[in-house]
Design a protein around this motif. Structure first.
Motif, PDB file in Angstrom:
ATOM      1  N   ASP A 151      -4.014  -4.870  84.829  1.00 12.28           N
ATOM      2  CA  ASP A 151      -3.129  -5.380  83.792  1.00 12.28           C
ATOM      3  C   ASP A 151      -1.760  -4.710  83.854  1.00 12.28           C
ATOM      4  O   ASP A 151      -1.652  -3.475  83.897  1.00 12.28           O
ATOM      5  N   ASP A 152      -0.708  -5.530  83.876  1.00 14.50           N
ATOM      6  CA  ASP A 152       0.682  -5.066  83.743  1.00 14.50           C
ATOM      7  C   ASP A 152       1.130  -4.129  84.864  1.00 14.50           C
ATOM      8  O   ASP A 152       2.103  -3.382  84.683  1.00 14.50           O
ATOM      9  N   PHE A 153       0.464  -4.143  86.017  1.00 12.73           N
ATOM     10  CA  PHE A 153       0.818  -3.199  87.076  1.00 12.73           C
ATOM     11  C   PHE A 153       0.727  -3.868  88.437  1.00 12.73           C
ATOM     12  O   PHE A 153      -0.250  -4.555  88.741  1.00 12.73           O
ATOM     13  N   ASP A 154       1.776  -3.670  89.241  1.00  8.13           N
ATOM     14  CA  ASP A 154       1.814  -4.184  90.614  1.00  8.13           C
ATOM     15  C   ASP A 154       2.105  -3.036  91.569  1.00  8.13           C
ATOM     16  O   ASP A 154       2.844  -2.105  91.226  1.00  8.13           O
ATOM     17  N   GLU A 155       1.556  -3.123  92.794  1.00  7.71           N
ATOM     18  CA  GLU A 155       1.749  -2.063  93.786  1.00  7.71           C
ATOM     19  C   GLU A 155       1.648  -2.641  95.191  1.00  7.71           C
ATOM     20  O   GLU A 155       0.746  -3.429  95.486  1.00  7.71           O
TER      21      GLU A 155
END
Length: 359
Positions: free
Chosen positions: A344-348
Motif C-alpha cells: 500500500d502507498d509504496f513503490d520501489e
C-alpha cells in the motif's frame, strides 16, 4: 477558532517585542502546526527494508550463483567449460574470488502523512575463499549514498553509510544449498524541513544531523534443478534488521521556534520470504526471471496521534528479470532489475550490476 486566535495574538505580541528589544534571550518555544516531524522519524522506518535488502539481496544472489555452479560442476565440465564460479571442475585447492557491484534503488511513499521520494546508490566490493569445493566464506565492504525529498514536511534528507558484511555459502547436496550474511552499517544524515509558526507569513527552517547504526542478518535455503537448457530454482529465507538512531536536537533558522529535543529511537524489521526463478541457458549467457512473496512479522509500525493512519502493510511481492554471463576465463557478471508490488502507498525499483573474477 478561539484557541487559534489566542495563539496568533501571543505570537504577534512576541514578534513585536522581539523587534522592539533587539534580543532573543527571553524567547522559548512557539507551537508548531500538528504533524511537524523531523524527516528521519518517518523515513528510518519506511526505508529500512529497502536499504537493507539492497545489500543482502546483492550478496545473497551473488553467493547463490556461485553455489549453483558448484552443484552442477560435472554438468558444466561435460561441456568443457568452467562453471559460473570460474573454477575448473575437479579443483580441490583453495580458490579466491573478488567481486564488485553497483545498485541503484528508487522508491516512493505517496501516503499523505508520510509522503517522500528517494533514491539510494550502493557500491559493494567483496573477497572470498573456498577452503573446499562445497564451502565459500567471504566479506563485503560497502558505501551507500541516499537522497530523499520528504513531501510530508517540505524537507530534504541526505545520508551516507558504510557497511561491513561477512557472508558464507554451503552446498548440502546435488539440489540444495544454504547461504547467509550479517552486517553493520554506520550512517550519518543531514536533513532539513520547513515549518510554520503562528505568525502570518513567517516560516522556519529546521536542520539536524543525526547519526544511526543498522544491524542486519539473513539466512536462505536454495534449490536448483535442470530440464534441458532450463534452470529451475527456489529460495526461501528470513531477514532481520534493526536501525538505532541517536537522540538529536534540530537547529532553527528563527528565534520564534525553539525545537524540542528528539529522543533516540529504534526501528526493527523481521520478515520471511519465499520465491522461485527460471532461467534458460544460451551458451555463456543465461536470461532469467524471478518472483518472491514477502511477509513481515513483529516489525516496527508507524502511527500518528490523529488523522489518517498509514496501513503498515505487511505483504509485498518482488518480481525481477536479468541476464547472467559466465566466462571461461573466470569472469562472470549479472545484470538485474527488481520491482516491488502489492504494498500500500509504496513503490520501489532496483537495478544492479555484479562483476566477479576468480583465481
Amino acid at each position: 477558532m478561539k484557541c487559534i486566535s489566542s495563539r496568533l495574538s501571543k505570537s504577534l505580541l512576541l514578534l513585536l517585542l522581539l523587534q522592539a528589544s533587539g534580543t532573543t534571550s527571553a524567547f522559548t518555544l512557539i507551537e508548531l502546526f500538528p504533524g511537524d516531524e523531523p524527516s528521519n522519524t518517518v523515513t528510518d522506518n519506511e526505508s529500512l527494508e529497502t536499504q537493507t535488502q539492497a545489500v543482502t539481496s546483492t550478496i545473497g544472489g551473488h553467493v547463490q550463483d556461485i553455489l549453483r555452479g558448484r552443484l552442477t560442476r560435472s554438468r558444466v565440465a561435460s561441456n568443457e567449460l568452467m562453471d559460473m564460479s570460474g573454477i575448473n571442475a575437479g579443483d580441490s585447492t583453495i580458490n579466491i574470488g573478488v567481486w564488485t557491484s553497483g545498485t541503484y534503488t528508487n522508491y516512493e511513499d505517496d501516503f499523505v502523512s508520510t509522503a517522500f521520494e528517494g533514491d539510494t546508490l550502493l557500491g559493494l566490493v567483496g573477497f572470498d575463499i573456498s577452503p573446499t569445493r562445497n564451502l565459500i566464506i567471504g566479506v563485503a565492504l560497502g558505501y551507500e549514498d541516499t537522497d530523499i525529498t520528504t513531501t510530508f514536511n517540505s524537507g530534504t534528507q541526505e545520508s551516507e553509510g558504510y557497511t561491513v558484511a561477512p557472508y558464507f555459502g554451503l552446498v548440502l547436496n546435488n539440489y540444495f544449498s544454504i547461504d547467509g550474511s550479517f552486517g553493520y552499517t554506520d550512517i550519518d544524515t543531514d536533513q532539513s524541513r520547513l515549518t510554520q509558526v503562528f505568525v502570518p507569513g513567517v516560516n522556519a527552517v529546521l536542520t539536524s544531523s543525526p547519526s544511526s547504526e543498522r544491524w542486519f542478518a539473513t539466512l536462505n535455503l536454495n534449490a536448483v534443478t535442470y530440464l534441458g537448457n532450463w534452470v529451475l530454482g527456489g529460495r526461501g529465507g528470513a531477514l532481520y534488521a534493526k536501525n538505532e538512531r541517536e537522540a538529536f536536537t534540530e537547529t532553527s533558522s528563527t528565534p520564534l521556534v525553539v525545537p524540542t529535543p528528539v529522543a533516540e529511537s529504534e526501528s526493527k524489521l523481521k520478515l520471511w520470504y519465499l520465491g522461485a526463478d527460471v532461467a534458460y541457458g544460451m551458451g555463456s549467457f543465461e536470461p532469467f526471471a524471478n518472483a518472491a512473496y514477502e511477509r513481515e512479522f513483529d516489525s516496527t509500525e508507524l502511527t500518528f496521534t490523529g488523522g489518517s493512519q498509514p496501513s503498515n502493510d505487511e505483504d509485498s511481492y518482488l518480481v525481477g528479470a536479468g541476464i547472467r554471463y559466465f566466462g571461461t576465463d573466470g569472469i562472470s557478471a549479472t545484470v538485474e532489475w527488481n520491482k516491488r508490488l502489492g504494498r500500500d502507498d509504496f513503490d520501489e525499483d532496483r537495478f544492479s550490476l555484479v562483476l566477479r573474477a576468480d583465481f
